[in-house]
Motif scaffolding. Sequence first.
Motif, PDB file in Angstrom:
ATOM      1  N   ALA A 220       0.831  -1.208   0.000  1.00  0.00           N
ATOM      2  CA  ALA A 220       0.000   0.000   0.000  1.00  0.00           C
ATOM      3  C   ALA A 220       0.863   1.255   0.000  1.00  0.00           C
ATOM      4  CB  ALA A 220      -0.940  -0.007   1.201  1.00  0.00           C
ATOM      5  N   ALA A 221       1.909   1.261   0.821  1.00  0.00           N
ATOM      6  CA  ALA A 221       2.784   2.432   0.900  1.00  0.00           C
ATOM      7  C   ALA A 221       3.527   2.658  -0.415  1.00  0.00           C
ATOM      8  CB  ALA A 221       3.777   2.262   2.047  1.00  0.00           C
ATOM      9  N   THR A 222       3.954   1.579  -1.054  1.00  0.00           N
ATOM     10  CA  THR A 222       4.683   1.713  -2.314  1.00  0.00           C
ATOM     11  C   THR A 222       3.761   2.146  -3.442  1.00  0.00           C
ATOM     12  OG1 THR A 222       6.160  -0.066  -1.548  1.00  0.00           O
ATOM     13  CG2 THR A 222       6.292   0.555  -3.865  1.00  0.00           C
ATOM     14  N   ASP A 223       2.560   1.578  -3.491  1.00  0.00           N
ATOM     15  CA  ASP A 223       1.587   1.988  -4.503  1.00  0.00           C
ATOM     16  C   ASP A 223       1.239   3.472  -4.349  1.00  0.00           C
ATOM     17  OD1 ASP A 223       1.564  -0.602  -5.415  1.00  0.00           O
ATOM     18  OD2 ASP A 223      -0.411  -1.105  -4.602  1.00  0.00           O
ATOM     19  N   LEU A 224       1.116   3.910  -3.096  1.00  0.00           N
ATOM     20  CA  LEU A 224       0.792   5.310  -2.836  1.00  0.00           C
ATOM     21  C   LEU A 224       1.937   6.226  -3.253  1.00  0.00           C
ATOM     22  CD1 LEU A 224      -1.301   7.254  -1.614  1.00  0.00           C
ATOM     23  CD2 LEU A 224      -0.219   6.873   0.621  1.00  0.00           C
ATOM     24  N   LEU A 225       3.169   5.821  -2.991  1.00  0.00           N
ATOM     25  CA  LEU A 225       4.328   6.608  -3.409  1.00  0.00           C
ATOM     26  C   LEU A 225       4.331   6.791  -4.925  1.00  0.00           C
ATOM     27  CD1 LEU A 225       7.096   7.958  -2.748  1.00  0.00           C
ATOM     28  CD2 LEU A 225       8.129   5.697  -3.076  1.00  0.00           C
ATOM     29  N   VAL A 226       4.081   5.716  -5.647  1.00  0.00           N
ATOM     30  CA  VAL A 226       4.048   5.796  -7.108  1.00  0.00           C
ATOM     31  C   VAL A 226       2.956   6.763  -7.566  1.00  0.00           C
ATOM     32  CG1 VAL A 226       3.501   4.486  -9.204  1.00  0.00           C
ATOM     33  CG2 VAL A 226       5.081   3.534  -7.508  1.00  0.00           C
ATOM     34  N   ALA A 227       1.776   6.664  -6.961  1.00  0.00           N
ATOM     35  CA  ALA A 227       0.677   7.560  -7.340  1.00  0.00           C
ATOM     36  C   ALA A 227       1.013   9.016  -7.040  1.00  0.00           C
ATOM     37  CB  ALA A 227      -0.594   7.147  -6.606  1.00  0.00           C
ATOM     38  N   ASP A 228       1.627   9.276  -5.900  1.00  0.00           N
ATOM     39  CA  ASP A 228       1.982  10.650  -5.534  1.00  0.00           C
ATOM     40  C   ASP A 228       3.035  11.227  -6.478  1.00  0.00           C
ATOM     41  OD1 ASP A 228       0.216  10.906  -3.400  1.00  0.00           O
ATOM     42  OD2 ASP A 228       1.645  10.113  -1.934  1.00  0.00           O
ATOM     43  N   LEU A 229       4.023  10.421  -6.853  1.00  0.00           N
ATOM     44  CA  LEU A 229       5.059  10.899  -7.766  1.00  0.00           C
ATOM     45  C   LEU A 229       4.505  11.100  -9.171  1.00  0.00           C
ATOM     46  CD1 LEU A 229       7.994   8.667  -6.508  1.00  0.00           C
ATOM     47  CD2 LEU A 229       7.892  11.162  -6.352  1.00  0.00           C
ATOM     48  N   ASP A 230       3.586  10.251  -9.578  1.00  0.00           N
ATOM     49  CA  ASP A 230       2.932  10.413 -10.876  1.00  0.00           C
ATOM     50  C   ASP A 230       2.196  11.754 -10.932  1.00  0.00           C
ATOM     51  OD1 ASP A 230       2.051   9.472 -13.467  1.00  0.00           O
ATOM     52  OD2 ASP A 230       0.095   9.127 -12.567  1.00  0.00           O
ATOM     53  N   TRP A 231       1.527  12.076  -9.835  1.00  0.00           N
ATOM     54  CA  TRP A 231       0.799  13.350  -9.767  1.00  0.00           C
ATOM     55  C   TRP A 231       1.758  14.528  -9.872  1.00  0.00           C
ATOM     56  CZ3 TRP A 231       0.773  17.602  -6.513  1.00  0.00           C
ATOM     57  CH2 TRP A 231      -0.313  18.477  -6.636  1.00  0.00           C
ATOM     58  N   MET A 232       2.879  14.472  -9.138  1.00  0.00           N
ATOM     59  CA  MET A 232       3.802  15.609  -9.159  1.00  0.00           C
ATOM     60  C   MET A 232       4.493  15.744 -10.502  1.00  0.00           C
ATOM     61  SD  MET A 232       5.049  18.294  -7.888  1.00  0.00           S
ATOM     62  CE  MET A 232       4.351  18.297  -6.240  1.00  0.00           C
ATOM     63  N   ALA A 233       4.836  14.656 -11.140  1.00  0.00           N
ATOM     64  CA  ALA A 233       5.441  14.746 -12.475  1.00  0.00           C
ATOM     65  C   ALA A 233       4.491  15.460 -13.433  1.00  0.00           C
ATOM     66  CB  ALA A 233       5.790  13.354 -12.994  1.00  0.00           C
ATOM     67  N   ALA A 234       3.194  15.184 -13.298  1.00  0.00           N
ATOM     68  CA  ALA A 234       2.204  15.821 -14.169  1.00  0.00           C
ATOM     69  C   ALA A 234       2.099  17.321 -13.924  1.00  0.00           C
ATOM     70  CB  ALA A 234       0.837  15.167 -13.972  1.00  0.00           C
ATOM     71  N   GLN A 235       2.384  17.757 -12.704  1.00  0.00           N
ATOM     72  CA  GLN A 235       2.292  19.193 -12.398  1.00  0.00           C
ATOM     73  C   GLN A 235       3.353  20.008 -13.127  1.00  0.00           C
ATOM     74  OE1 GLN A 235      -0.548  19.847 -10.703  1.00  0.00           O
ATOM     75  NE2 GLN A 235      -0.578  17.606 -10.842  1.00  0.00           N
ATOM     76  N   TRP A 236       4.419  19.342 -13.605  1.00  0.00           N
ATOM     77  CA  TRP A 236       5.492  20.041 -14.313  1.00  0.00           C
ATOM     78  C   TRP A 236       5.435  19.822 -15.821  1.00  0.00           C
ATOM     79  CZ3 TRP A 236       8.271  23.669 -11.931  1.00  0.00           C
ATOM     80  CH2 TRP A 236       8.288  23.648 -10.525  1.00  0.00           C
ATOM     81  N   SER A 237       4.375  19.173 -16.288  1.00  0.00           N
ATOM     82  CA  SER A 237       4.192  18.996 -17.725  1.00  0.00           C
ATOM     83  C   SER A 237       3.879  20.337 -18.382  1.00  0.00           C
ATOM     84  CB  SER A 237       3.062  18.002 -17.991  1.00  0.00           C
ATOM     85  OG  SER A 237       1.808  18.572 -17.618  1.00  0.00           O
ATOM     86  N   ASP A 238       3.740  20.334 -19.698  1.00  0.00           N
ATOM     87  CA  ASP A 238       3.512  21.585 -20.429  1.00  0.00           C
ATOM     88  C   ASP A 238       2.269  22.324 -19.956  1.00  0.00           C
ATOM     89  OD1 ASP A 238       5.774  21.146 -21.885  1.00  0.00           O
ATOM     90  OD2 ASP A 238       4.747  20.405 -23.669  1.00  0.00           O
TER      91      ASP A 238
END
Length: 422
Positions: A220-238
């Motif tokens: 659960a903790a690892t899945d959540l980390l992946v989801a959180d990082l996916d969200w932040m990567a998207a915040q820096w997209s075009d």
Amino acid sequence: MKSLFLTGSALAGLALGSTSALAADASGVLTNYANIAQAKYQDSLSTAQTLQAAVEALIAAPSAEALTAARQAWLAARVPYQQSEVFRFGNAIVDEWEGKVNAWPLDEGLIDYTDASYGGATNENALAALNVVANPAFELSGKTIDTSEITPVLLAETLHEADGVEANVATGYHAIEFLLWGQDLNGTNPGAGQRSWTDYAAGETCSNGNCDRRGAYLKAATDLLVADLDWMAAQWSDTGAARSTLLADESAGISAMLTGMGSLSYGEQAGERMRLGLMLNDPEEEHDCFSDNTHNSHYYDGLGVQNVYLGEYVRVNGALVSGPSLSDLVAAADADLDSELRRKLSTTMQALGRIKTTAEAGFSYDQMLEQGNAAGEALIMGGVNGLVDQTRSIERVVKVLDLDGLAFEGSDSLDNPNAVFQ
């Protein structure tokens, strides 16, 4: 915390000065900075996904080899993430999010079993020894919380900072680190945590009980980390919010870059992560205390500051992201100051590199923190002094670029040492 270097309002309330000292390509500097941020968070995401696969393999077929593979994946995931910490402080969207993925230090007894020396609940934290892995339900603020199923939602919305206590860290890299290594009970002697792979085994091979729930928490903790990082990567997209906010105002954007550099260099890294632990001679103050990876965390934090100033980042696949830089802006306004800050950044990286290579050679960061260990103190203080010195030049950059009102994070360990022991 107050700034040692610059007084005035926080970034959210800046009254920015003239932009006359900013070179014509400030927009290019900001675009390159956003590109580097996007690349770092994409790399953090991809390495976290590799960790996720290793965790799933460990849970599916527990073994010493599978646990080692998961640990190695965690260590690799820290390399790009630590270089991203320089985007904190100046970028509100990062600062508000960061506690989900890198909160530290933590009361690990909230999550799983601990050694008897750890103790139990305290006046500051009634949940310090809750041990969610062993308990399918617990009481929180007069309500019974059902933890029979350990999910990312349970960790993020109920357990993380439960009761309003920051030490109740239920998510992120350090919760995962604890579940992979266990407590480091070596004090200021060498050695990391020694959790056995059998903590994830089935049937009679299971050690310390609740192996299925421990695996569920780790997943659960690892899945959540992946989801959180996916969200932040998207915040820096075009079209992402972080990029859009940064590019909307050139002066505020450059100020955000410098605030991140100065605050990470001074209050956060030099103060809270390095000087404080040395003052207390306490290995519990290590940033990556379960894995004994603190020497790398310090090194890559420092590298993050340097590569923002130079406008370049080497991705995990070896590709270089580069473009117009803060260094270019400063050189156009004051070539001597640019040379000075470049030199100081290099000096700091040499000092942090000495900590890293010495730890890798067998003199661990734990040992460096031991009271009376002059060699260890000299190594750590070399890094602290370099970080403080480069921040003085970052302050001068703020003035040269006519940006008023910036405040860098401070630390009692640097600004008011007597308060540390009160």
